[in-house]
Design an enzyme around this catalytic site. Structure first.
Site, short mmCIF file in Angstrom:
data_model
loop_
_atom_site.label_atom_id
_atom_site.label_comp_id
_atom_site.label_asym_id
_atom_site.label_seq_id
_atom_site.Cartn_x
_atom_site.Cartn_y
_atom_site.Cartn_z
CB CYS A 8 34.26 47.21 46.22
SG CYS A 8 35.47 48.02 45.12
CG HIS A 25 30.75 49.89 44.33
ND1 HIS A 25 31.15 50.10 45.62
CD2 HIS A 25 31.87 49.95 43.57
CE1 HIS A 25 32.46 50.30 45.66
NE2 HIS A 25 32.93 50.21 44.43
CD GLU A 68 28.01 50.50 47.29
OE1 GLU A 68 29.17 50.92 47.28
OE2 GLU A 68 27.72 49.30 47.17
#
Length: 210
Positions: free
Chosen positions: A85, A189, A191
Site C-alpha cells: 500500500c 493489501h 494481509e
C-alpha cells in the site's frame, strides 16, 4: 536475529495484520523492528503502510539511519523487498497528497490522486478488485493474477511502463503492482486478501530474484 524477515515499524499501522499474514504463510522469524542494525542483517524486508504519503514518509525518515540501511540492503545487497500500500507508494520519487513530498525514488514516478472520470466511481477505491499481470511481467515468480482487497485514494504512476507489474480497473487503469529486480510493491493489501494474499506472502518467502 540475523536471519529474520524485517517488518519495518515506523508508525504506519497494519503491522499486526501483516505480521500474522507472514506467519500464516510459513515465516518462522519475523522481526517487527525500527532498528537499522537488524535491517542490515535481514534476508527479506517488508515495508507496510497505511495513512497519508507524507505521514508515512516522515515516519520512516524520522528513524535515524533507517533509509540508509534499507538502501544498503535492498539496492546494494539486492535482498527481496515487498512494499505494501503506502509502503509501495513510497518507492516513487514523490507523492502529491497534502502537497508535494519526496519519496525514496527507487522506482521513478509519482503518487497522484485517483481521478473520478465516472460519477459512479467512488474514491477511495475500496474493496475487492481483479489484479491482472502486465504482459512483460506475466511470468513473475512472486505475482499472480486474482482478486485482492484495495483501500486507497492515491495511486502510483511510474515513469516507465516496464516497472508496472500488474493493473486493476477502477474507472480506468490503476497500477496494482510495480516490480524492478528484487523490489516488488503492491497497492492492494495481501494481509486482507485472504487466500490470494497468503499465497503471495508464501511466494515472497521463497522468492529468489536474480
Amino acid at each position: 536475529m540475523a536471519e529474520a524477515i524485517a517488518l519495518i515499524d515506523y508508525g504506519a499501522g497494519n503491522l499486526h495484520s501483516v505480521y500474522n499474514a507472514l506467519k500464516a504463510a510459513g515465516a518462522e522469524h519475523v522481526a517487527v523492528t525500527d532498528d537499522p542494525k537488524l535491517v542490515r542483517g535481514a534476508r527479506r524486508i517488508v515495508l507496510p503502510g497505511v495513512g497519508s504519503f507524507r505521514a508515512c514518509y516522515e515516519g520512516l525518515t524520522s528513524i535515524p539511519g533507517m533509509v540508509d540501511a534499507l538502501e544498503e540492503r535492498v539496492l546494494g545487497d539486492r535482498k527481496p523487498f515487498l512494499g505494501i500500500c503506502v509502503g509501495m507508494q513510497l518507492l516513487a520519487d514523490r507523492g502529491l497528497e497534502h502537497g508535494t513530498t519526496p519519496g525514496l525514488g527507487w522506482i521513478p514516478g509519482e503518487v497522484q490522486l485517483i481521478e473520478r472520470t465516472d460519477p459512479n466511481i467512488r474514491v477511495p477505491h475500496m474493496g475487492w478488485n481483479d489484479v491482472g499481470l502486465t504482459p512483460h511481467h506475466g511470468d513473475h515468480e512472486l505475482l499472480e493474477e486474482g482478486e485482492a482487497y484495495f483501500l486507497h485514494s492515491y495511486h502510483f504512476v511510474p515513469e516507465d511502463g516496464l516497472d508496472v507489474a500488474a493493473m486493476t480497473d477502477h474507472g480506468g487503469g490503476i497500477v496494482a503492482a510495480v516490480a524492478r529486480h528484487n523490489i516488488v510493491g503492491v497497492q492492494f493489501h495481501p494481509e486482507k486478501s485472504q487466500a490470494f494474499g497468503i499465497d503471495l506472502m508464501r511466494r515472497f518467502l521463497e522468492w529468489k530474484p536474480v
